[in-house]
Structure formats: structure tokens, C-alpha cells
Design a protein around this motif. Structure first.
Motif, PDB file in Angstrom:
ATOM      1  N   GLY A 281      18.776  -2.938   1.310  1.00  0.00           N
ATOM      2  CA  GLY A 281      18.007  -3.418   2.452  1.00  0.00           C
ATOM      3  C   GLY A 281      16.564  -3.694   2.093  1.00  0.00           C
ATOM      4  N   PHE A 282      15.977  -2.844   1.224  1.00  0.00           N
ATOM      5  CA  PHE A 282      14.624  -3.063   0.725  1.00  0.00           C
ATOM      6  C   PHE A 282      14.587  -4.353  -0.100  1.00  0.00           C
ATOM      7  N   ALA A 283      15.564  -4.514  -0.988  1.00  0.00           N
ATOM      8  CA  ALA A 283      15.603  -5.696  -1.851  1.00  0.00           C
ATOM      9  C   ALA A 283      15.759  -6.986  -1.059  1.00  0.00           C
ATOM     10  N   ALA A 284      16.292  -6.889   0.160  1.00  0.00           N
ATOM     11  CA  ALA A 284      16.473  -8.091   0.983  1.00  0.00           C
ATOM     12  C   ALA A 284      15.152  -8.737   1.360  1.00  0.00           C
ATOM     13  N   THR A 285      14.035  -8.009   1.218  1.00  0.00           N
ATOM     14  CA  THR A 285      12.732  -8.607   1.516  1.00  0.00           C
ATOM     15  C   THR A 285      12.450  -9.812   0.614  1.00  0.00           C
ATOM     16  N   ALA A 286      13.107  -9.863  -0.558  1.00  0.00           N
ATOM     17  CA  ALA A 286      12.903 -10.988  -1.481  1.00  0.00           C
ATOM     18  C   ALA A 286      13.456 -12.296  -0.928  1.00  0.00           C
TER      19      ALA A 286
ATOM     20  N   GLY B 101       7.421 -10.722   3.877  1.00  0.00           N
ATOM     21  CA  GLY B 101       7.783  -9.969   2.679  1.00  0.00           C
ATOM     22  C   GLY B 101       6.773  -8.899   2.321  1.00  0.00           C
ATOM     23  N   ALA B 102       5.472  -9.227   2.387  1.00  0.00           N
ATOM     24  CA  ALA B 102       4.430  -8.303   1.921  1.00  0.00           C
ATOM     25  C   ALA B 102       4.337  -7.053   2.790  1.00  0.00           C
ATOM     26  N   VAL B 103       4.368  -7.218   4.103  1.00  0.00           N
ATOM     27  CA  VAL B 103       4.284  -6.048   4.985  1.00  0.00           C
ATOM     28  C   VAL B 103       5.569  -5.235   4.906  1.00  0.00           C
ATOM     29  N   GLY B 104       6.697  -5.925   4.673  1.00  0.00           N
ATOM     30  CA  GLY B 104       7.924  -5.183   4.418  1.00  0.00           C
ATOM     31  C   GLY B 104       7.762  -4.248   3.234  1.00  0.00           C
ATOM     32  N   LEU B 105       7.103  -4.737   2.179  1.00  0.00           N
ATOM     33  CA  LEU B 105       6.854  -3.881   1.015  1.00  0.00           C
ATOM     34  C   LEU B 105       5.963  -2.699   1.371  1.00  0.00           C
ATOM     35  N   THR B 106       4.865  -2.930   2.069  1.00  0.00           N
ATOM     36  CA  THR B 106       3.918  -1.849   2.337  1.00  0.00           C
ATOM     37  C   THR B 106       4.560  -0.735   3.155  1.00  0.00           C
ATOM     38  N   VAL B 107       5.472  -1.095   4.051  1.00  0.00           N
ATOM     39  CA  VAL B 107       6.150  -0.083   4.867  1.00  0.00           C
ATOM     40  C   VAL B 107       7.231   0.628   4.053  1.00  0.00           C
ATOM     41  N   LEU B 108       8.106  -0.139   3.409  1.00  0.00           N
ATOM     42  CA  LEU B 108       9.262   0.445   2.735  1.00  0.00           C
ATOM     43  C   LEU B 108       8.878   1.168   1.447  1.00  0.00           C
ATOM     44  N   ALA B 109       7.843   0.686   0.751  1.00  0.00           N
ATOM     45  CA  ALA B 109       7.422   1.359  -0.477  1.00  0.00           C
ATOM     46  C   ALA B 109       6.906   2.762  -0.181  1.00  0.00           C
ATOM     47  N   ILE B 110       6.186   2.916   0.921  1.00  0.00           N
ATOM     48  CA  ILE B 110       5.687   4.241   1.293  1.00  0.00           C
ATOM     49  C   ILE B 110       6.856   5.153   1.667  1.00  0.00           C
TER      50      ILE B 110
END
Length: 396
Positions: free
Chosen positions: A365-370, A225-234
Motif C-alpha cells: 500500500g505504501f509502494a502504491a504512492t509511486a 505522492g510526497a505527502v503520502g511519503l511524509t505520513v507513511l514514512a513516519i
């Protein structure tokens, strides 16, 4: 006069603890230090940004793969000897990266950096667990997680400006930190245990226990989840809010800064609540942060989501390290290294899973990281970790 009165007084062994926490800074810093200067490295070595970006993978793969066994091997060889040799080799690898004449040589040096760090990080977790009484273990591991967050936050803030002068200068700082730690090595075991000596006892079979399996699963899900955030948030910051490179770097630094500021409180909460309740709370915060970063309609809400994830990941690092290192008293470093390897395998899997999903479904798709923290909450509810932690420190 009695023999007791005439016996010489033995000096108390000196416990050098500060390098344990400084060492926690080094791994996250080195892993991401190339990211802000990909274009400068590519230009300097006459290559492409795509190949230069492979420096992160070149570091991560040997780092994660070797941590499957590095802790167990280090327990057999002796923690202090392994730590000092690994730090010296890390300094050599950093110098090789700074002096690399070609992209191939640069990537090989990055792989060597990752390989040497695989023999330091788990030993630090194991040493803290041995040295700190159970009542204060959460606070100690919280400080360690805070230093890891500081390494992650400061990496773009140091590498970026250094690359503006000469990207090779960026490697001077981690090499200097590694050299200081090698010259002033930490105390690796409690002075009364004698376990700083090589021992043939620790084995991979010692690691077959439920608490460690739980820690490994939680570790993988946390970084998934965390690395998904760092990639998708950027990606979202650039595509939806039009942020430039330095603005995106500051936004990414929010993750580590938030974790650093919360580390002490999170460690105390772990001591008070235990790993199960702390893990559930942190995974709930992780899920909320991921959804906020994915669906928040403003840049401020995106930043707030990143900060929430940074706090949650620092709390989960602390919790997972505590469960892993206390799960196997006969092989603490092996247990810590195994859980850490799953962490980085989760991080490696994250872009492969979430980026295509984001490309196909956008914000959904971003929200699916949850989904990752939601699964982790179920795992915690079923597995109920922490039994080994309590029994392993009962005598302290």
C-alpha cells in the motif's frame, strides 16, 4: 548645451529581491509548525491531541481554497499593497495563535494564518518570474524552492525545542519574519512595467490555457505522492524501526534538507533542459524514492528514499512554478496561485487515499504512492509543457 546634457539623471529604481526568497520560507514553515508540538498545545489549552492536530487542516483548507482566486485578486488590487497588508495580517494571526485562550480560538487563528499566506506565496512566484530573465528563471525559482524546503525542514527543529519551554513561543519566530518582510517589502514587479499598480485587466478567464492545466495536474500528483511519503514514512519508522518522537523529527527533516542542498543544481538543470525533460526526470526520481522508502529493508534505505523524494519535490516545485507563472503573462499571480492550490489539495487528499491502503496492504500500500509520479510522467509525455514559457520570455 543640449537639453539631453542638462536633463537631470534619474536614479535607478532599487530592486529589493531578497525578501522574495525569505518569503518562500514562511509558507511551508507555518503550515507544519504545529505538528511537533501537538501534545503541548493540547495540554496548554485543556483539549485533546486529536483536536490540536486539526491545526494543520485549519491552516491548509483556507490556504488552498483561497489560492484558487487569490492571485487574480492580488493582480487587480496591486501586488505590493496586497503583499504588505497580507504580511501584517499574518503577524496579527500569529500573535492571536500565541495568545489563544481556547482551542477554538487557536484553530481560528491558524485558519487566519493560512488565509493570509494564500495572498503572499503566489505573488512571490509571479514577482520572481517578472524580475528574472528567462535564461536564469530556473535558478531563481530553484532558490525559491530551496527556501521552501528550508522552511519545511526547519519547522520541526524550531517548534520542537520551543515547545519544550512553552509552545506559545514557537509563534514568535514566524511573526518576526512576517514583520521584517512587511517593513522591508520585496520589489513585486520589474520597475519598467508599472504593473505594481492595481489593474482591472487580469481575470480568471485568462487562466484557461493548456500549460497551466498541465501545471495544475502535475502539482496535484506531486503532493499526492510526497505527502503520502511524509505520513507513511513516519508510521513505518515507528512501527518497524521503533523510532521515538525526536528521532522521527530528524528523519522527517531529511526531506527538506535534501531539497535545500539540491535546489541550486535543480534550477540550473531546468534552465538547461526545459520543463518537460526536467519534470520527467524528477518524477522518475520521485517514484524511485517512494519505492525505496516503502520497500527498503533498513532504516538507512528508508532515509535515502525520503531524501530522494525531497530532491524530486524541490525540482518539481521549481518546474511547476516556472510552467504556471509563464503560462499567463497577463495574470502571473493568478496562474501561480491556481497551481499552488492544486498542490495543497493533492496534499490534503493523500492521507485519505494512502493511509487506508497502507493499513490494508502494508508495504504494498505504501509502494502504491509511486502511481502518482507514474501518471505524471504520462501527462508530461502527452502535454509537452513549456511553449508558453518560451514565448512569454522571448523578448527578454
Amino acid at each position: 548645451m543640449s537639453d539631453a546634457a542638462t536633463a537631470p539623471v534619474r536614479p535607478r529604481p532599487v530592486v529589493r529581491a531578497w525578501p522574495l526568497y525569505v518569503g518562500g520560507f514562511l509558507g511551508p514553515y507555518a503550515s507544519t509548525m504545529v505538528t511537533p508540538m501537538v501534545h503541548e498545545v493540547a495540554h496548554g489549552l485543556g483539549s485533546t491531541p486529536e483536536l490540536a492536530a486539526g491545526a494543520v487542516t485549519a491552516y491548509m483548507l483556507p490556504f488552498a481554497a483561497l489560492m484558487l482566486i487569490s492571485g487574480t485578486l492580488s493582480e487587480r488590487w496591486g501586488r505590493a499593497r496586497t503583499m504588505q497588508i497580507s504580511l501584517l495580517l499574518f503577524v496579527v494571526a500569529s500573535a492571536a495563535a500565541a495568545l489563544a485562550p481556547t482551542m477554538g480560538a487557536f484553530l481560528a487563528a491558524r485558519a487566519a494564518q493560512g488565509a493570509t499566506n494564500a495572498f503572499t506565496t503566489p505573488l512571490l512566484v509571479a514577482a520572481i518570474t517578472d524580475l528574472v530573465p528567462r535564461a536564469r528563471l530556473g535558478r531563481a525559482l530553484g532558490l525559491f524552492a530551496g527556501m521552501q524546503a528550508a522552511g519545511q525542514a526547519s519547522s520541526p527543529l524550531v517548534s520542537g525545542p520551543a515547545a519544550a519551554v512553552d509552545w506559545r513561543l514557537a509563534f514568535v519566530f514566524p511573526a518576526g519574519v512576517g514583520l521584517v518582510l512587511a517593513l522591508f517589502p520585496p520589489t513585486m514587479t520589474a520597475p519598467t512595467t508599472g504593473r505594481d499598480r492595481p489593474s482591472p485587466r487580469p481575470s480568471l478567464r485568462d487562466l484557461a490555457n493548456r500549460d497551466l492545466a498541465t501545471a495544475c495536474v502535475l502539482s496535484l500528483l506531486c503532493y499526492l505522492g510526497a505527502v503520502g511519503l511524509t505520513v507513511l514514512a513516519i508510521l513505518r519508522a515507528e512501527e518497524e524501526f521503533g523510532l521515538g518522537p525526536w528521532q522521527r523529527g530528524l528523519l522527517a527533516a531529511v526531506f527538506g534538507i535534501a531539497g535545500l542542498l539540491a535546489a541550486s543544481l535543480l534550477g540550473r538543470r531546468l534552465d538547461a533542459l526545459g520543463p518537460r525533460h526536467t519534470g520527467i526526470t524528477m518524477n522518475m526520481l520521485l517514484a524511485v524514492g517512494l519505492l525505496l522508502a516503502a520497500l527498503g529493508p533498513s532504516l538507512a534505505l528508508l532515509a535515502a528514499g525520503i531524501a530522494a523524494v525531497g530532491v524530486a519535490v524541490t525540482g518539481l516545485r521549481t518546474t511547476i512554478n516556472a510552467v504556471a507563472a509563464t503560462s499567463t503573462p497577463t495574470n502571473r499571480a493568478g496562474a501561480a496561485s491556481l497551481a499552488l492550490s492544486f498542490q495543497f489539495f493533492g496534499g490534503a487528499l493523500a492521507p485519505l487515499l494512502w493511509v487506508p491502503l497502507h493499513g490494508a496492504h502494508g508495504a504494498a500500500g505504501f509502494a502504491a504512492t509511486a502511481i502518482a509520479p507514474a501518471v505524471a510522467i504520462v501527462v508530461l509525455a502527452v502535454a509537452r509543457p513549456g511553449r508558453s514559457a518560451r514565448s512569454g520570455h522571448r523578448a527578454r
